[in-house]
Design an enzyme around this catalytic site. Structure first.
Site, mmCIF file in Angstrom:
data_model
loop_
_atom_site.group_PDB
_atom_site.id
_atom_site.type_symbol
_atom_site.label_atom_id
_atom_site.label_comp_id
_atom_site.label_asym_id
_atom_site.label_seq_id
_atom_site.Cartn_x
_atom_site.Cartn_y
_atom_site.Cartn_z
ATOM 1 N N GLY A 1 -10.443 2.485 -6.184
ATOM 2 C CA GLY A 1 -9.236 2.648 -5.376
ATOM 3 C C GLY A 1 -8.244 3.597 -6.010
ATOM 4 O O GLY A 1 -7.042 3.330 -6.065
ATOM 5 N N SER B 1 -2.615 -10.413 -8.797
ATOM 6 C CA SER B 1 -1.307 -10.403 -8.150
ATOM 7 C C SER B 1 -0.610 -11.720 -8.453
ATOM 8 O O SER B 1 -1.258 -12.736 -8.742
ATOM 9 C CB SER B 1 -1.460 -10.229 -6.636
ATOM 10 O OG SER B 1 -0.251 -10.474 -5.960
ATOM 11 N N TYR C 1 -4.870 -13.829 1.851
ATOM 12 C CA TYR C 1 -4.634 -12.868 0.770
ATOM 13 C C TYR C 1 -4.408 -13.611 -0.544
ATOM 14 O O TYR C 1 -4.986 -13.253 -1.581
ATOM 15 C CB TYR C 1 -3.432 -11.989 1.085
ATOM 16 C CG TYR C 1 -3.081 -11.050 -0.052
ATOM 17 C CD1 TYR C 1 -3.907 -9.990 -0.391
ATOM 18 C CD2 TYR C 1 -1.934 -11.252 -0.823
ATOM 19 C CE1 TYR C 1 -3.606 -9.142 -1.441
ATOM 20 C CE2 TYR C 1 -1.625 -10.412 -1.878
ATOM 21 C CZ TYR C 1 -2.465 -9.361 -2.186
ATOM 22 O OH TYR C 1 -2.162 -8.530 -3.240
ATOM 23 N N THR D 1 3.059 2.451 -3.428
ATOM 24 C CA THR D 1 1.684 2.144 -3.037
ATOM 25 C C THR D 1 1.625 2.115 -1.520
ATOM 26 O O THR D 1 2.647 2.182 -0.839
ATOM 27 C CB THR D 1 1.226 0.760 -3.572
ATOM 28 O OG1 THR D 1 1.863 -0.276 -2.803
ATOM 29 C CG2 THR D 1 1.561 0.590 -5.035
#
Length: 823
Positions: A571, A702, A715, A751
């Site tokens: 990524g 995260s 998520y 981002t």
């Protein structure tokens, strides 16, 4: 005659039971076939039924098979799993006519158009199902969503599935049955049993001498008759029973022009022959054709449909299928400009610039005034390092039709590249850009530079610089050039103040040389001293730009931190991945950067090479595909096969809904990317680390993996999974000298996280209003710190939050000004 004791499966679509039964009956004396018939309404797919089967598989490929969800689902994986144990046999398909009788439908995938018709079929079916779901809220259920996902996956893999069949050994039915199934026994490596069977079989059954397919006359009669495609049987598809009985998907397609049958299929007796010139893609010429104008309209309509479908394929990560579709279209309509232009454009986007240039040049030969073609030709010429040619194309474009500011500005840039001393042309183009709406700020800036330098017109230069500042008050270079302009005009106070503005925006301008010039000249006017400092200033200006670009790189390259080491970052095209790659590039590491956007990767590779001299290798693939991941790692050249650090960064959030309103496709995308993608990369890379006895895996998690928050359900779950996987990886790998670390940031600016989560909705994505979150560079610095520890030190987990963020939901949004001032 002895029966062979070997496992052989006969797999087929249940609609072809007649052919399958005949094969099974013929072979019964010598082989007991395990028949696997796939019905429309059954739960298991063919791939799942054959999973784990150890033996030979006779796969009957028919038109029915290639249009059946349960036959095609995971078909590509099935072929890859069983490999050379699969013998595809191409048989005729069947459909029921209105009178209840069976009609033969030929099956072929030897020509491009044969493949395309099935690609179209699955793309259309997927879009129809999506439309049905949008229009009928009763279809918002798990069963229908599962079916929709299966069709979506097939639509993306159908072309590759058929191409794989075509490239491997496959037989027509008459070839398979010929000489008492001789080819089957050769395939099974049982030739002696085949000889014995042949003697017995010859006494009972005549050997087929020709394929069981329609004659040419029968096919022509079928194709020219106006038959109505029977409605698609949707029995057994989860959620479909909620729909009204009419119209079905196929009936709707019939009403809209029967776009499932876009391309004609030619069937010949015996073995298929190649007649590419006869591929008319459904544009048949029959008696009673319409007028030339109507025929041309039909061609344009067909071309428009092809272009639309090609881009739909490209947007679905099936770029090669889209290119193949347009390539086939050009075989039938070689003079269609829309097909030619879009074919060139797709080639360019697929990094096939040379082929794209050939196509766009052919287009411009036929139509020198094709505006889009001229613009694309200019871009390709510029990419090839031919600014004069690129300028020529754009000059022709602006002579044909009025163009926007960006085109005129690009003309100015190309003029300076092609003829650095021919400033007159460049000024003309920049002026034209300045006249138009949406003027790029650098149009005025370039005018200012030309007026201040080669043209020696300070008043016009001052005016142009001031216009640049009006558009962008944070343009640091214009303030510095303004300081130089004032200095040359002996306006020392103004020069001093412009210099202060420049260094307040970009501290790189603050050098001892500049301080000596501007500060001294702000207070003294001695002529000799002015002459001395002016010379110093000229010397400084000549190297200032290089100093700005290279100072940090030169200092960091003295460090041996990354010498000879290689890091793979997933990524890397944006956000944290891009910032981390830049950090490691600046410190001398060799980079393997991955992503799905090849053009971004190439731009970054070039930037880092020019700035830091970085060696880098690009891998373009989707981390959600285990096959693609392994193929990418396996493709690494020997000099890139030693990976010291793996940074599992690729991840995303999709949607922001309570659990009872969540979208299944969002969940699948997050699970496939955030969890499976991380696992696939780790599985592919860590065996090499274990074999070498050292390595480092750094996972980007995260704070959502530390605490949940409303509407973050799936998520958060994926990031909790990353946290758990990081810990368990460490337990598995520590004994092999492989370190496993994790960085868990909270809100991060710079981002595409929020834009992706909210499907590009800028307003919803504005989640950083009123506070200063982390930046991607903050996270990159942390990852770099983790990687720089001695081999005996492993930093397990770093949790990062902005000062104004106390938790996922507790944020001080009173403003970010004080932090910006401190910086």
């Amino acid at each position: 005659m002895q029966t062979l004791n070997i496992p052989v499966s006969l797999a087929y679509c249940a609609e072809n039971e007649e052919v399958a039964s005949k094969i099974a009956t013929d072979l019964a004396p010598v082989i007991t076939l395990q028949k696997v018939a796939i019905q429309r309404d059954q739960e298991q797919s063919l791939a799942s039924k054959l999973k784990g089967f150890e033996g030979a598989i006779i796969l009957l490929i028919s038109d029915n098979f290639l249009r059946s969800t349960k036959c095609m689902e995971s078909g590509l994986s099935m072929l890859n799993e069983h490999g050379h144990d699969v013998l595809p046999v191409v048989i005729p398909g069947y459909r029921l006519a209105e009178n209840g009788e069976k009609e033969v439908v030929a099956t072929s995938f030897e020509r491009v158009s044969d493949i395309i018709q099935y690609i179209n079929f699955w793309q259309d079916r997927y879009l129809d199902l999506r439309r049905q779901k949008r229009e009928d809220e009763r279809l918002d259920n798990e069963g229908f969503a599962s079916h929709l996902k299966a069709v979506r996956d097939i639509s993306g893999e159908a072309g590759e599935f058929i191409r794989l069949l075509r490239s491997n050994l496959h037989l027509e039915l008459y070839q398979f049955q010929h000489n008492a199934y001789q080819q089957l026994f050769i395939f099974l490596d049982e030739t002696e049993a085949g000889d014995a069977f042949r003697e017995s079989f010859a006494e009972e059954t005549p050997t087929p001498t020709q394929p069981e397919t329609p004659t040419v006359a029968e096919v022509v009669a079928t194709e020219t008759a106006e038959e109505e495609v029977p409605p698609l049987d949707l029995t057994g598809i989860p959620g479909i029973d909620l729909l009204p009985s009419t119209p079905t998907f196929d009936e709707e397609e019939k009403e809209n022009g029967d776009n499932q049958e876009d391309f004609g299929i030619e069937i010949l007796e015996g073995e298929p022959e190649e007649h590419p010139e006869e591929e008319d893609f459904g544009m048949e010429v029959l008696e009673g054709d319409p007028s030339e104008n109507e025929a041309q309209e039909d061609v344009e309509e067909e071309a428009e449909l092809l272009v639309e479908k090609a881009w739909r394929l490209a947007d679905s990560d099936a770029m090669s299928d889209g290119i193949t579709l347009l390539e086939a279209g050009l075989e039938s309509f070689p003079n269609n400009e829309a097909l030619r232009y879009n074919y060139a454009l797709l080639l360019a986007q697929d990094d096939r610039a040379e082929e794209a240039s050939e196509q766009v040049n052919f287009l411009l030969t036929k139509n020198p005034q094709h505006e889009n073609g001229l613009f694309l030709a200019a871009e390709l010429a510029d990419l090839a390092g031919q600014p004069a040619l690129a300028r020529k194309y754009l000059a022709r474009l602006v002579s044909i039709n009025e163009q926007g500011a960006d085109v005129w500005f690009r003309l100015g840039e190309l003029s300076l590249q092609a003829e650095p001393n021919a400033t007159g042309k460049a000024v003309k183009y920049f002026k034209e850009a300045a006249k138009r709406e949406g003027t790029p700020e650098d149009a005025y800036y370039q005018l200012g530079l030309l007026y201040a330098g080669a043209l020696d017109h300070p008043k016009k230069a001052l005016k142009a610089f001031q216009k640049t500042i009006e558009i962008n008050p944070e343009h640091s270079f214009v303030y510095y050039d303004l300081a130089l302009l004032h200095h040359r005009q002996h306006e020392h106070e103004q020069a001093y103040h412009a210099y202060q503005q420049a260094i307040s925006i970009n501290p790189e301008f603050k050098t001892p040389e500049n301080d000596a010039v501007f500060k001294l000249m702000a207070h003294k006017s001695d002529l000799q001293q002015e002459q001395n400092t002016l010379q110093a200033l000229k010397d400084n200006v000549s190297r200032l730009e290089a100093l700005i670009q290279q100072r940090e790189a030169s200092a960091l390259l003295e460090s041996e931190a990354g010498k000879g080491k290689c890091i793979l970052i997933t990524g890397a095209t944006s956000g944290i991945g891009k910032a981390t790659a830049a950090k490691f590039a600046a410190n001398g590491y060799r980079l393997i950067i991955t992503g799905r956007r090849a053009e971004r990767l190439q731009a970054l590779q070039q930037e880092w090479k020019e700035r830091y001299g970085t060696e880098s290798h690009l891998l373009v693939f989707d981390v959600r595909s285990a096959e693609a991941v392994q193929a990418a790692i396996d493709s690494l050249p020997a000099e890139w096969s030693t990976i010291d650090i793996l940074m599992n960064n690729a991840g995303k959030a999709k949607g922001f809904d309570p659990i009872h309103e969540g979208h299944l496709e969002h969940w699948d995308e997050m699970i496939d990317t955030n969890i499976k993608g991380l696992l696939y990369l780790t599985r592919a890379v860590t065996p090499g680390m274990v074999a070498r006895g050292h390595g480092h895996v750094i996972n980007v998690a995260s704070t959502a993996g530390k605490e949940v928050y409303p509407k973050g359900n799936v998520y958060c779950a994926t990031k909790f999974a990353v946290d758990a996987l990081t810990k368990s990886m460490r337990l598995d790998l520590h004994q092999h000298g492989v370190r496993v670390s994790q960085v868990a940031p909270a809100h991060v600016e710079e981002t595409e996280f929020a834009l992706v989560r909210f499907d590009g909705d800028q307003e919803k994505a504005n989640i950083y209003e009123g506070f200063q979150p982390l930046t991607s560079r903050d996270v990159a610095a942390t990852v770099y710190f983790i990687a720089q520890q001695p081999a005996h030190v492993n930093i397990l987990d770093v949790v990062l939050q902005g000062t104004q963020q106390a938790s996922s939901t507790v944020i001080d949004r009173s403003g970010r000004d004080r932090y910006q001032e401190e910086e």
